[in-house]
Scaffold this active site. Structure first.
Site, PDB file in Angstrom:
ATOM      1  CG  HIS A   1     -19.983  46.237  53.255  1.00 51.02           C
ATOM      2  ND1 HIS A   1     -20.283  47.458  52.689  1.00 51.02           N
ATOM      3  CD2 HIS A   1     -19.898  45.368  52.208  1.00 51.02           C
ATOM      4  CE1 HIS A   1     -20.381  47.328  51.381  1.00 51.02           C
ATOM      5  NE2 HIS A   1     -20.139  46.059  51.061  1.00 51.02           N
ATOM      6  CD  GLU A   2     -18.301  41.579  52.327  1.00 55.81           C
ATOM      7  OE1 GLU A   2     -19.033  40.728  51.772  1.00 55.81           O
ATOM      8  OE2 GLU A   2     -17.796  42.553  51.730  1.00 55.81           O
TER       9      GLU A   2
ATOM     10  CG  HIS B   1     -23.211  41.880  50.606  1.00 55.81           C
ATOM     11  ND1 HIS B   1     -23.952  42.595  49.693  1.00 55.81           N
ATOM     12  CD2 HIS B   1     -22.016  42.518  50.710  1.00 55.81           C
ATOM     13  CE1 HIS B   1     -23.230  43.629  49.262  1.00 55.81           C
ATOM     14  NE2 HIS B   1     -22.059  43.590  49.860  1.00 55.81           N
TER      15      HIS B   1
END
Length: 398
Positions: free
Chosen positions: A62-63, A66
């Protein structure tokens, strides 16, 4: 002071673990292990630790979403850290436009949604009665929950970043957008704390209620940080060099001998650190004391200051109207102890160092700093840990 542990790199991005991560790892293992007890203790606890690790692998991806979105825009990603409440990517600066900011914000939730669909697809090929089928199904649902939770519209969550991008697009004011998104995060944080206490009161689920309240507290704290940093960024852009510079320098005769200069000024106990030489009504340049020491003492009687000055065109300078954020960046990028400030006519108007900047900003924002602290900042040439102006200024100007 708590130190994160580096565990490797991914796509060139350093990965860190906060020591408190092991707390949530243990709780997640306990949760899954208890849920899978029907499979037998050994299998259940083994599956529990595997699921806990896969959970954080999902958070890491998920990170990473980004991070890679930010890197595609030329923005440096300093690290990804897994901690008590999940993960965080340390992205060095803001995207240039609301559209690009939206891309970075939505990338994480899109990865989690993508993992949900991928895992659901994998589950089709696994027998429903298999323990692996339940584990894959649980992990899929967790990724969907992570995506939906992060889309709650309040900073520091991804939904808050999406809200910020939308408000930035509508208002054209990035700073105002952050303030509003942070306020939304604060409200949601207080709501979470209230919900946590309500859960504890009505269901007697103390652990669940406490966890919800802790998430709310974390949200409030980080929303407040966003708000404070944004206020500081606005201040740095509004303030100019003339509002922070001092006249802590002395103008001396450029035609005097090095000996006369040393005898007249360098022996003074309260002598300033900065000297400018002038003659015939014009500034000739900066006198660097270390240059004086490079000249043989036998020449001090015959050589003048004019022979060792650094012309104003060759030293680091800014104008009185230069934004403080740009001054800070120049100090940091060129590793300078101070910068000379010039008037519109090209004369020396003042000098400015890190202590001067901290003093001016502190006065503007009513932040208490003693004279002793300002003096220490001037001597050490570094900003205090709680006021990382170098980092903030870089993201402000860029």
């Amino acid at each position: 002071m708590q130190t994160n542990w580096k565990i490797g790199t991914l796509f060139g991005i350093p990965l860190f673990l906060d020591p408190l991560w092991f707390v949530i790892l243990g709780l997640a293992t306990l949760n899954f292990g208890v849920a899978y007890q029907e499979w037998g203790s050994v299998i259940a606890w083994s599956a529990g630790i595997v699921m806990a690790l896969l959970l954080f692998a999902s958070v890491l991806l998920h990170e990473l979403g980004h991070s890679l979105a930010a890197r595609s825009q030329g923005i440096k990603v300093n690290s990804i850290t897994l901690f008590l409440f999940g993960g965080i990517a340390a992205i060095e600066e803001e995207s240039k436009t609301p559209g690009k900011a939206f891309q970075v914000a939505i990338a994480g939730p899109l990865v989690s949604v993508g993992l949900f669909f991928l895992l659901r697809l994998v589950a089709i090929f696994i027998p429903e009665t298999s323990p692996l089928s339940m584990m894959v199904g649980d992990l899929a649902r967790i990724n969907l929950v992570v995506a939906l939770f992060n889309l709650i519209p309040g900073l520091p969550l991804d939904g808050g970043q999406v809200l910020k991008a939308a408000l930035w697009k509508v208002t054209g004011d990035r700073f105002q957008a952050v303030h509003w998104a942070a306020r939304s995060g604060q409200i949601l944080g207080y709501a979470a704390i209230a919900l946590g206490f309500a859960v504890d009161f009505f269901t007697r689920e103390l652990a669940l209620g406490l966890w919800i309240a802790m998430i709310g507290w974390f949200g409030i704290r980080n929303a407040n940080t966003y708000d404070r940093v944004t206020t500081l960024q606005e201040t740095l852009l509004k303030m100019v060099a003339s509002s922070a510079m001092t006249r802590d320098f002395r103008v001396v005769d450029a035609d005097q001998s090095l000996r006369a200069f040393a005898d007249a000024y360098l022996l003074e106990s309260a002598a300033p650190q900065v000297y400018f030489a002038a003659s015939d009504g014009r500034y000739r340049g900066l006198v660097a004391i270390e240059d004086l020491r490079l000249v043989e003492r036998s020449e001090w009687e015959t050589r003048t200051l004019q022979t060792i000055v650094h012309p104003l065109t060759e030293i680091p300078t800014v104008t009185e109207s230069t934004a403080i954020a740009e001054v800070i960046n120049k100090l940091e990028n060129e590793q300078l102890p101070r910068i000379t400030v010039l008037s519109p006519a090209g004369a020396v108007a003042g000098v400015i160092d890190r202590g001067d900047i901290v003093s001016a900003v502190a006065q503007k924002l009513s932040i208490p700093f003693t004279d002793v602290e300002i003096k220490r900042i001037k001597e050490e040439g570094s900003y205090p840990p709680g006021l990382q102006l170098g980092v903030i200024a870089k993201s402000t100007v860029n």
